[in-house]
Design an enzyme around this catalytic site. Structure first.
Site, PDB file in Angstrom:
ATOM      1  N   ASP A   1       0.850  -1.190   0.000  1.00  0.00           N
ATOM      2  CA  ASP A   1       0.000   0.000   0.000  1.00  0.00           C
ATOM      3  C   ASP A   1       0.885   1.240   0.000  1.00  0.00           C
ATOM      4  OD1 ASP A   1      -1.952  -1.865   0.245  1.00  0.00           O
ATOM      5  OD2 ASP A   1      -2.759  -1.148   2.151  1.00  0.00           O
TER       6      ASP A   1
ATOM      7  N   ASP B   1     -15.620  -4.606  -1.154  1.00  0.00           N
ATOM      8  CA  ASP B   1     -15.238  -4.373   0.238  1.00  0.00           C
ATOM      9  C   ASP B   1     -16.494  -4.084   1.048  1.00  0.00           C
ATOM     10  OD1 ASP B   1     -12.674  -4.642  -0.687  1.00  0.00           O
ATOM     11  OD2 ASP B   1     -12.313  -2.492  -0.845  1.00  0.00           O
TER      12      ASP B   1
END
Length: 234
Positions: A8, A128
């Site tokens: 990330d 998600d």
């Protein structure tokens, strides 16, 4: 089951957030390329690259994503802020797969066009969720769409590849949210990548029992609570 480390990026650095909160970040490296090569050498099947700045609408690490993807020999999946056709097309010039989240729920016309152009193997739908309800816009907005309904709708459109992160578990090391994942994985013609909450090798084993397409390792990997070699060995 593919073992997929996450990298990330925020301001060019490798970070992990707690439940997606940018104010609760831990910086693990300022050299993402070095980290990518490390995971590749350890035997990762694929790398999951996320542009957190683009996700949150406050910058871009797109050039870094491209540099990393071109520097490793294993497949790369990119996600985070891919909310228009042009940037998805540009990403597919260097990445094997692009994860589409917010755009998927906001513009089915563009989504259908991308599917026709690139096929379902290159496009991953991000489903998600927050306790079973879909979240969009960098996890800042919870919708009223149940996770299972979302997957079924996209499957009818022709999509087969999915990534599902439980945001209440992500970055917490509290274990994966197995029940909703089990339901998604039972849907026919669905290749699911599981993400969020993996804390140790026992969690990886529990996920593997669901027989998903892959599992993403994030904080547990960076905190040395699990290794790629261990995960590959189960």
């Amino acid at each position: 089951m593919k073992i997929i480390p996450a990298i990330d990026l925020m301001e060019g650095k490798v970070v992990r957030l707690y439940k997606g909160d940018p104010s609760k970040k831990t910086i693990y490296s300022d050299n993402p390329l070095e980290i990518a090569k490390k995971w590749e050498s350890a035997g990762a099947d694929m790398i999951h690259l996320v542009d957190l700045d683009a996700t949150l609408g406050r910058g871009s690490n797109f050039e870094a994503l491209g540099n990393i993807a071109k520097s490793v020999k294993i497949p790369v999946q990119v996600g985070g802020g891919f909310r228009n056709e042009t940037i998805i097309e540009e990403a597919l010039e260097f990445a094997q797969r692009v994860v589409i989240g917010t755009l998927a729920f906001k513009d089915k016309t563009v989504l259908d066009r991308l599917l026709t152009t690139y096929g379902n193997e290159k496009l991953v739908i991000s489903v998600d969720h927050n306790d079973g309800l879909i979240v969009v816009n960098g996890w800042q907005q919870t919708t009223k769409i149940p996770l299972i309904d979302a997957v079924n709708d996209f499957r009818k459109m022709g999509f087969s590849e999915y990534l599902s992160t439980s945001i209440v578990r992500d970055g917490t090391l509290k274990g994966p949210d197995l029940e909703p994942l089990k339901m998604v994985n039972q849907i026919e013609n669905v290749n699911l990548i599981v993400s969020g909450g993996i804390s140790n090798i026992d969690d990886v084993i529990k996920v593997k029992e669901l027989d998903p397409f892959g599992v993403i390792l994030g904080k547990s990997l960076y905190e040395n609570q699990v290794t790629i070699e261990e995960a590959k060995g189960i």
